[in-house]
Design a protein around this motif. Structure first.
Motif, PDB file in Angstrom:
ATOM      1  N   GLU A 286      30.563  22.520  13.977  1.00 39.66           N
ATOM      2  CA  GLU A 286      31.657  22.421  13.012  1.00 39.66           C
ATOM      3  C   GLU A 286      31.781  20.997  12.487  1.00 39.66           C
ATOM      4  N   GLU A 287      31.636  20.033  13.376  1.00 46.85           N
ATOM      5  CA  GLU A 287      31.752  18.627  12.973  1.00 46.85           C
ATOM      6  C   GLU A 287      30.648  18.232  11.994  1.00 46.85           C
ATOM      7  N   LEU A 288      29.386  18.637  12.293  1.00 46.07           N
ATOM      8  CA  LEU A 288      28.282  18.277  11.407  1.00 46.07           C
ATOM      9  C   LEU A 288      28.397  19.007  10.067  1.00 46.07           C
ATOM     10  N   THR A 289      28.933  20.201  10.069  1.00 42.93           N
ATOM     11  CA  THR A 289      29.147  20.938   8.815  1.00 42.93           C
ATOM     12  C   THR A 289      30.136  20.208   7.929  1.00 42.93           C
ATOM     13  N   ARG A 290      31.177  19.666   8.538  1.00 43.35           N
ATOM     14  CA  ARG A 290      32.169  18.904   7.760  1.00 43.35           C
ATOM     15  C   ARG A 290      31.580  17.591   7.246  1.00 43.35           C
ATOM     16  N   LYS A 291      30.735  16.962   8.057  1.00 49.37           N
ATOM     17  CA  LYS A 291      30.202  15.642   7.712  1.00 49.37           C
ATOM     18  C   LYS A 291      29.111  15.714   6.664  1.00 49.37           C
ATOM     19  N   ARG A 292      28.229  16.709   6.766  1.00 40.17           N
ATOM     20  CA  ARG A 292      27.085  16.790   5.858  1.00 40.17           C
ATOM     21  C   ARG A 292      27.179  18.067   5.013  1.00 40.17           C
TER      22      ARG A 292
ATOM     23  N   LEU B 293      20.907  17.655  16.814  1.00 40.50           N
ATOM     24  CA  LEU B 293      21.938  17.474  15.782  1.00 40.50           C
ATOM     25  C   LEU B 293      22.018  16.020  15.330  1.00 40.50           C
ATOM     26  N   ARG B 294      21.746  15.081  16.228  1.00 41.64           N
ATOM     27  CA  ARG B 294      21.695  13.665  15.831  1.00 41.64           C
ATOM     28  C   ARG B 294      20.560  13.437  14.837  1.00 41.64           C
ATOM     29  N   TRP B 295      19.411  14.077  15.110  1.00 39.06           N
ATOM     30  CA  TRP B 295      18.286  13.970  14.173  1.00 39.06           C
ATOM     31  C   TRP B 295      18.681  14.527  12.806  1.00 39.06           C
TER      32      TRP B 295
ATOM     33  N   SER C 198      10.542  12.946  19.077  1.00 36.67           N
ATOM     34  CA  SER C 198      11.367  11.790  18.689  1.00 36.67           C
ATOM     35  C   SER C 198      11.800  11.926  17.236  1.00 36.67           C
ATOM     36  N   TYR C 199      12.798  11.164  16.855  1.00 34.71           N
ATOM     37  CA  TYR C 199      13.285  11.220  15.467  1.00 34.71           C
ATOM     38  C   TYR C 199      12.205  10.755  14.491  1.00 34.71           C
ATOM     39  N   GLU C 200      11.443   9.747  14.887  1.00 36.40           N
ATOM     40  CA  GLU C 200      10.381   9.250  14.014  1.00 36.40           C
ATOM     41  C   GLU C 200       9.338  10.347  13.758  1.00 36.40           C
ATOM     42  N   GLU C 201       8.982  11.072  14.816  1.00 35.83           N
ATOM     43  CA  GLU C 201       8.040  12.185  14.656  1.00 35.83           C
ATOM     44  C   GLU C 201       8.646  13.292  13.794  1.00 35.83           C
ATOM     45  N   PHE C 202       9.947  13.508  13.924  1.00 36.89           N
ATOM     46  CA  PHE C 202      10.617  14.525  13.119  1.00 36.89           C
ATOM     47  C   PHE C 202      10.548  14.170  11.629  1.00 36.89           C
TER      48      PHE C 202
ATOM     49  N   ALA D  49      21.165  12.206  10.858  1.00 35.62           N
ATOM     50  CA  ALA D  49      20.518  11.033  10.260  1.00 35.62           C
ATOM     51  C   ALA D  49      19.624  11.437   9.096  1.00 35.62           C
ATOM     52  N   TYR D  50      18.858  12.493   9.268  1.00 34.48           N
ATOM     53  CA  TYR D  50      17.914  12.899   8.233  1.00 34.48           C
ATOM     54  C   TYR D  50      18.624  13.394   6.972  1.00 34.48           C
ATOM     55  N   LEU D  51      19.634  14.202   7.126  1.00 40.35           N
ATOM     56  CA  LEU D  51      20.338  14.747   5.966  1.00 40.35           C
ATOM     57  C   LEU D  51      21.110  13.673   5.216  1.00 40.35           C
ATOM     58  N   GLY D  52      21.546  12.644   5.933  1.00 45.61           N
ATOM     59  CA  GLY D  52      22.203  11.536   5.260  1.00 45.61           C
ATOM     60  C   GLY D  52      21.271  10.797   4.325  1.00 45.61           C
ATOM     61  N   ASP D  53      19.995  10.721   4.712  1.00 45.89           N
ATOM     62  CA  ASP D  53      18.991  10.038   3.890  1.00 45.89           C
ATOM     63  C   ASP D  53      18.290  10.961   2.894  1.00 45.89           C
ATOM     64  N   HIS D  54      18.488  12.280   3.054  1.00 49.20           N
ATOM     65  CA  HIS D  54      17.772  13.241   2.212  1.00 49.20           C
ATOM     66  C   HIS D  54      18.733  14.290   1.636  1.00 49.20           C
ATOM     67  N   PRO D  55      19.534  13.905   0.658  1.00 54.15           N
ATOM     68  CA  PRO D  55      20.465  14.872   0.045  1.00 54.15           C
ATOM     69  C   PRO D  55      19.750  15.978  -0.715  1.00 54.15           C
TER      70      PRO D  55
END
Length: 437
Positions: A241-247, A211-213, A311-315, A216-222
């Protein structure tokens, strides 16, 4: 008129669509077929004038399963074919006794999705004549012959309020233990006789990192819509629920089948779900996200030796790939899911016809099997179904007797979960029928 085939199912989402496809094909060939749920009332007609020639089971591991699924539904029968819905196992499960059949279950016909499963069962003492390779019927809906069966991306996105012009990424979750409390994990461990504490921790850590990945990714890729296909046990997850509200481009959706989302998605990622086979059969690829390793005794053996994103970079790199290679070797996945040019439902129907016409291959209810009819279950099921038709919940009806209320309420819950309205069955039938060959 006596039935030719009785098909018994356990889980509606997992089995009913495939069972119905098989039923319609057998009816097209002129046979009398009925589908019933394991907890349906036991009808006397199925022991007499409507007694089926062949019982098609959903699982068949030991003598008790033969007794419960066959003898208590239709009486004695030596033509038992198991659709064998649990074939994607861990290495520990593949080596253990339970999933390799015990007692007279070895005399039933255990259908196999691929050659690897047939070889495993034979190595544990089963006769080759009772381990036919048929392919997996549920995969047929992803074959070219069923093109048009699923909604396209635009229609699916409109249905769920997603932007069809954006890239649709599907994540198939299996974090069933992540939402459990320590007490729930401990109780499950006591019931199963296996300590799930470590695996539950792996669930929680993996889910948190994944979920952290995504955050971060959805914030940079709308421009990406990410659909999180939750596990059935993830019904109470504050993190989701929290990530749904945030992104606003993160969506937790459980409706419709996973096959439907696989067909519509532009890209797919996964943790440890056996739905990876459906991704392959749909002619698509995916990425396996593994922030931390999974204990081998819980990891499906099909994932052994696969390529992981760790890793996030690989993702981020993986998400930029337009046509990634499939992360599991072809010979491995096709060893578990036979790639025959003939659809599995036709191969399965061929097998059932052969079993119907020929003398029994073996005698599951012969030496070593002691039948016993469960009268308590017989009357309990009739009682619970009587209450269910009227929507009278046992916990209220039997509030004066908590043990009885709890026992009946559990059965009531299973009945409700497996119930299909006649309209749903008719709609599913009409959807499948045009694709019969």
């Amino acid at each position: 008129m006596a039935l030719d085939f009785l098909i018994l199912y356990e889980h509606t989402v997992r089995e009913y669509e495939s069972d119905l496809l098989l039923k319609l094909e057998l009816e097209r060939r002129g046979y009398q077929v009925e589908i019933r749920q394991l907890l349906d009332p036991k009808y006397r007609r199925l022991f007499g004038q409507d007694k089926p020639e062949v019982l098609v089971a959903s699982c068949m591991y030991d003598n008790e399963a033969i007794n419960s699924h066959v003898y208590n539904n239709i009486g004695r029968c030596d033509k038992i074919v198991n659709l064998h819905w649990e074939q994607m196992l861990s290495d520990t499960q593949e080596e253990g006794d339970w999933f390799n059949m015990n007692g007279n279950a070895k005399r039933c016909i255990q259908t196999c999705w691929g050659k690897r499963t047939a070889a495993r069962l034979q190595a544990h003492g089963m006769d080759p004549k009772n381990t036919p390779v048929t392919g997996a019927v549920m995969m047929d809906f992803l074959r070219p012959e069923f093109k048009g069966y699923f909604k396209d991306k635009a229609a699916l996105c409109r249905e769920f309020g997603l932007d069809p012009d954006k890239k649709l990424h599907l994540y198939i979750s299996s974090f069933g233990y992540a939402s459990m409390s320590a007490e729930e994990v401990a109780e499950l461990s006591r019931m199963a006789g296996t300590d799930f504490t470590g695996f539950a921790a792996t669930n929680r850590i993996s889910m948190d990192q994944t979920l952290r990945w995504f955050d971060a990714y959805l914030g940079d890729h709308p421009e990406v819509e990410l659909v999180y296909r939750r596990h059935p046990s993830e019904w109470n997850s504050p993190a989701l629920e929290e990530l749904t509200r945030k992104r606003p481009n993160f969506h937790v959706i459980f409706a419709d089948s996973v096959k439907q989302w696989i067909v519509a998605a532009d890209s797919i990622s996964i943790w440890m779900s056996t739905a990876i086979a459906e991704v392959y059969m749909a002619g698509k690829s995916c990425h396996i996200l593994r922030p931390v390793p999974i204990e081998h005794e819980y990891d499906p053996v099909i994932y052994k030796g696969a390529r992981y994103v760790t890793s996030y970079e690989e993702f981020c790199t993986a998400m930029a790939q337009s046509d990634p290679p499939f992360p599991i070797r072809r010979e491995v996945i096709e060893g578990y899911f036979d790639p025959s040019p003939r659809p599995a439902y036709l191969r399965m129907a061929d097998l059932l016809e052969q079993v119907y016409r020929e003398p029994p291959r073996d005698h599951p209810m012969g030496e070593g099997f002691t039948p016993h009819f469960n009268w308590l279950k017989y009357f309990a099921l009739w009682g619970v179904h009587f209450l269910y038709r009227r929507r009278w919940e046992p916990r209220r009806v039997f509030a004066w007797c908590p043990p009885l209320a709890g026992f009946a309420q559990r059965i009531y819950g299973y009945v409700d979960k497996a119930h299909l309205e006649p309209e749903e069955i008719r709609a599913m039938t009409e959807r499948i029928r045009p694709f019969l060959r």
